[in-house]
Write an enzyme that holds these catalytic residues in place. Structure first.
Site, PDB file in Angstrom:
ATOM      1  N   GLY A   1       0.822  -1.221   0.000  1.00 26.91           N
ATOM      2  CA  GLY A   1       0.000   0.000   0.000  1.00 26.91           C
ATOM      3  C   GLY A   1       0.846   1.258   0.000  1.00 26.91           C
TER       4      GLY A   1
ATOM      5  CG  ASP B   1       4.378  -0.055   7.483  1.00 26.98           C
ATOM      6  OD1 ASP B   1       4.053   0.294   8.628  1.00 26.98           O
ATOM      7  OD2 ASP B   1       3.576  -0.569   6.681  1.00 26.98           O
TER       8      ASP B   1
ATOM      9  CB  CYS C   1      -0.565  -0.902  12.012  1.00 29.41           C
ATOM     10  SG  CYS C   1      -0.051  -2.607  11.809  1.00 29.41           S
TER      11      CYS C   1
HETATM   12  C1  LIG Z   1       3.342  -4.064   8.539  1.00 29.39           C
HETATM   13  S1  LIG Z   1       3.692  -5.129   7.226  1.00 29.39           S
HETATM   14  C2  LIG Z   1       4.036  -3.994   5.955  1.00 29.39           C
HETATM   15  C3  LIG Z   1       2.846  -3.373   5.274  1.00 29.39           C
HETATM   16  C4  LIG Z   1       3.236  -2.593   4.047  1.00 29.39           C
HETATM   17  N1  LIG Z   1       4.228  -1.585   4.322  1.00 29.39           N
HETATM   18  C5  LIG Z   1       2.060  -1.926   3.370  1.00 29.39           C
HETATM   19  O1  LIG Z   1       1.836  -0.726   3.532  1.00 29.39           O
HETATM   20  O2  LIG Z   1       1.329  -2.618   2.649  1.00 29.39           O
HETATM   21  C6  LIG Z   1       5.286  -5.694   7.661  1.00 29.39           C
HETATM   22  C7  LIG Z   1       6.029  -6.444   6.582  1.00 29.39           C
HETATM   23  O3  LIG Z   1       7.361  -6.611   7.042  1.00 29.39           O
HETATM   24  C8  LIG Z   1       7.880  -7.808   6.539  1.00 29.39           C
HETATM   25  N2  LIG Z   1       9.058  -8.121   7.369  1.00 29.39           N
HETATM   26  C9  LIG Z   1       9.089  -8.581   8.644  1.00 29.39           C
HETATM   27  N3  LIG Z   1      10.359  -8.665   9.085  1.00 29.39           N
HETATM   28  C10 LIG Z   1      11.147  -8.240   8.070  1.00 29.39           C
HETATM   29  C11 LIG Z   1      12.549  -8.096   7.906  1.00 29.39           C
HETATM   30  N4  LIG Z   1      13.401  -8.407   8.889  1.00 29.39           N
HETATM   31  N5  LIG Z   1      13.010  -7.625   6.725  1.00 29.39           N
HETATM   32  C12 LIG Z   1      12.159  -7.328   5.711  1.00 29.39           C
HETATM   33  N6  LIG Z   1      10.830  -7.449   5.815  1.00 29.39           N
HETATM   34  C13 LIG Z   1      10.320  -7.883   6.978  1.00 29.39           C
HETATM   35  C14 LIG Z   1       6.721  -8.770   6.618  1.00 29.39           C
HETATM   36  O4  LIG Z   1       6.900  -9.842   5.702  1.00 29.39           O
HETATM   37  C15 LIG Z   1       5.546  -7.859   6.270  1.00 29.39           C
HETATM   38  O5  LIG Z   1       5.256  -7.964   4.894  1.00 29.39           O
END
Ligand SMILES: C[S@@+](CC[C@H](N)C(=O)[O-])C[C@H]1O[C@@H](n2cnc3c(N)ncnc32)[C@H](O)[C@@H]1O
Length: 457
Positions: free
Chosen positions: A279, A337, A390
């Site tokens: 998003g 994020d 969030c």
């Molecule tokens: C809160 S969601 C992100 C939502 C996204 N920014 C949006 O607006 O649609 C968090 C994301 O972080 C990823 N994630 C978690 N740990 C991570 C890491 N160490 N490095 C990269 N991505 C990571 C997860 O796979 C997930 O897709």
């Protein structure tokens, strides 16, 4: 772009009568799903995606299953208190599948307007189908009693408090005070509306989305501070005007704030470090940034690519752990994020309050602190970092930034002006960070934290 955007049934139905297509199959699927979430800790969206029986249902029945499960998660405290009180021997609570069948039956009776005979009979049939024949009479008696007395008992309940786990209630009261906590838990009771971010020409799309369509009622479209459009929930989002041509995407009004904090990003090199399902990546790319979207999950990145392809936006993608990955050269801007407990999204994902624990918050806060340091290291001097979660837990928001600023003299906060948020004054903290809570505006919004920092050295 919440995961709502990938579900063709998203938003269906906002209420209304239960399905008459396959009444038992729909309720049996709902039973499997709430058991997966409440007994085996599987996030509801994952359980839904993995359930073959749900895919075989008609769209209307799938919508009913989704709404029924969400109602059980949203109203679990109230439902359990009512069921306990309606037992012939209240000192002996029911457990296991029978308890879950009663929760589903009571949710239909008391919150979804299902006719009593349909809710009771299908619950009894479900008990038999699931090997609980000895409890047939109990299911029948409890639900019949609730159909007679439930409405009165419901009116006397403190719904917000009952449905909120103690640890969350206490943490929010400490962080926000009793009044704001009340507003948060009240906001969690309602099915949320559909918020969308429009790529360009919000006035035109507000008009088109609100216009009368064959076979559909006129839809009220609201313009929210900051620019998001808000529609009532209901009906598959994929059938709304503009979806197929990629004119807009589903995104809660609060989730749309962090990417806007960069200001004009046209031509800038921006890293979106935890990007999927995309998003915020879409916002940045639509605003003309050259975006590299990083995410640890290849599966979620695939979803991001599909979403951006629908929107006709191009970005580079990298499947990597952001804590171990580095760009070839420092960049103009980084969005982090970060993964978090997601307690700010309970109104859209009511299962979150049943899955997450205080220990999860502590564990995630350590991950966020590590990612923040790495994110700051990727910036050019003068570059901007936006950190967002969030979550309503200060450990994942305000506390992270206090600790980071104390450790890193090369970073300085760039306070947010409420005018940048369309005048949403209540969303800016004394320090100049963004803090939204679900009770902040009528119809609610996700609880988000966002801070904007500049690298000075
Ligand atoms: C809160 S969601 C992100 C939502 C996204 N920014 C949006 O607006 O649609 C968090 C994301 O972080 C990823 N994630 C978690 N740990 C991570 C890491 N160490 N490095 C990269 N991505 C990571 C997860 O796979 C997930 O897709």
């Amino acid at each position: 772009m919440t995961d709502q955007s990938h579900n063709p049934d998203a938003g269906t139905p906002a209420g209304g009568p239960p399905p008459d297509g396959e009444p038992l199959a729909a309720r049996a699927a709902a039973l499997d799903l709430i058991q997966a979430t409440l007994r085996r800790n599987v996030p509801f969206d994952d359980a839904l995606e993995a359930h073959r029986g749900v895919r075989a249902l008609e769209p209307r029945d799938r919508g009913f299953v989704r709404l029924l499960c969400a109602t059980v998660f949203r109203r679990l405290g109230q439902l359990d208190a009512l069921i306990l009180g309606a037992l012939a021997k209240p000192g002996q609570p029911v457990k296991g599948p029978v308890q879950d069948i009663l929760r589903l039956g009571a949710a239909q009776l008391l919150f979804l307007g299902t006719p009593a005979h349909a809710a009771v009979d299908t619950s009894v049939e479900l008990a038999v189908a699931r090997g609980q024949t000895p409890y047939k009479g109990l299911v029948n008696a409890v639900l019949r009693r609730l159909s007679r007395e439930g409405a009165g008992l419901l009116a006397a309940q403190d719904a917000g408090r009952l449905n909120t786990p103690d640890w969350l209630w206490l943490a929010w009261r400490q962080a926000y005070g009793t009044g704001a906590t009340r507003a948060i838990v009240e906001a969690h009771l309602a099915e949320p509306p559909l918020d969308i971010t429009v790529r360009a020409d919000a006035d035109l799309w507000a008009e088109r989305l609100g216009a009368e369509r064959a076979g559909a009622e006129r839809v009220k479209v609201e313009r929210l501070p900051g620019g998001s459009l808000r529609l009532p929930a209901g009906g598959p989002v994929t059938e709304l005007p503009g979806f197929a041509e990629g004119a807009w995407w589903v995104q809660d009004a609060a989730a749309a704030i962090p990417a806007r904090l960069f200001g004009d990003v046209a031509g800038l090199e921006v890293l979106d470090l935890c990007a999927a399902p995309g998003g915020k990546t879409a916002q940045l790319a639509a605003a003309g940034a050259r975006v590299t979207a990083v995410d640890r999950s290849e599966k979620r990145l695939e979803r991001l690519r599909e979403n951006l392809a629908r929107l006709g936006l191009e970005v580079d993608t990298v499947a990597a752990d952001a804590a171990a990955w580095s760009p070839d050269a420092p960049v103009d801007a980084v969005l982090l994020d970060a993964p978090c407990s997601a307690t700010g999204t309970i109104r859209r994902h009511p299962d979150v309050q049943r899955l997450k624990t205080e220990e999860d918050v502590a564990k995630l806060a350590r991950v966020q602190a590590r990612l923040l340091i790495r994110a700051a290291d990727m910036l050019k001097p003068g570059g901007l970092l936006v950190y967002a979660t969030c979550s309503l837990q200060p450990e994942e928001g305000e506390r992270q930034i206090e600790t980071l600023l104390a450790r890193r003299p090369d970073l300085t906060r760039v306070p947010v002006d409420p005018a940048e948020l369309g005048g949403l004054t209540g969303a800016v903290t004394a320090a100049g960070d963004v803090r939204t809570t679900p009770g902040l505006i009528p119809g609610g919004m996700d609880g988000f934290f966002a801070a904007r920092l500049r690298r000075t050295g």
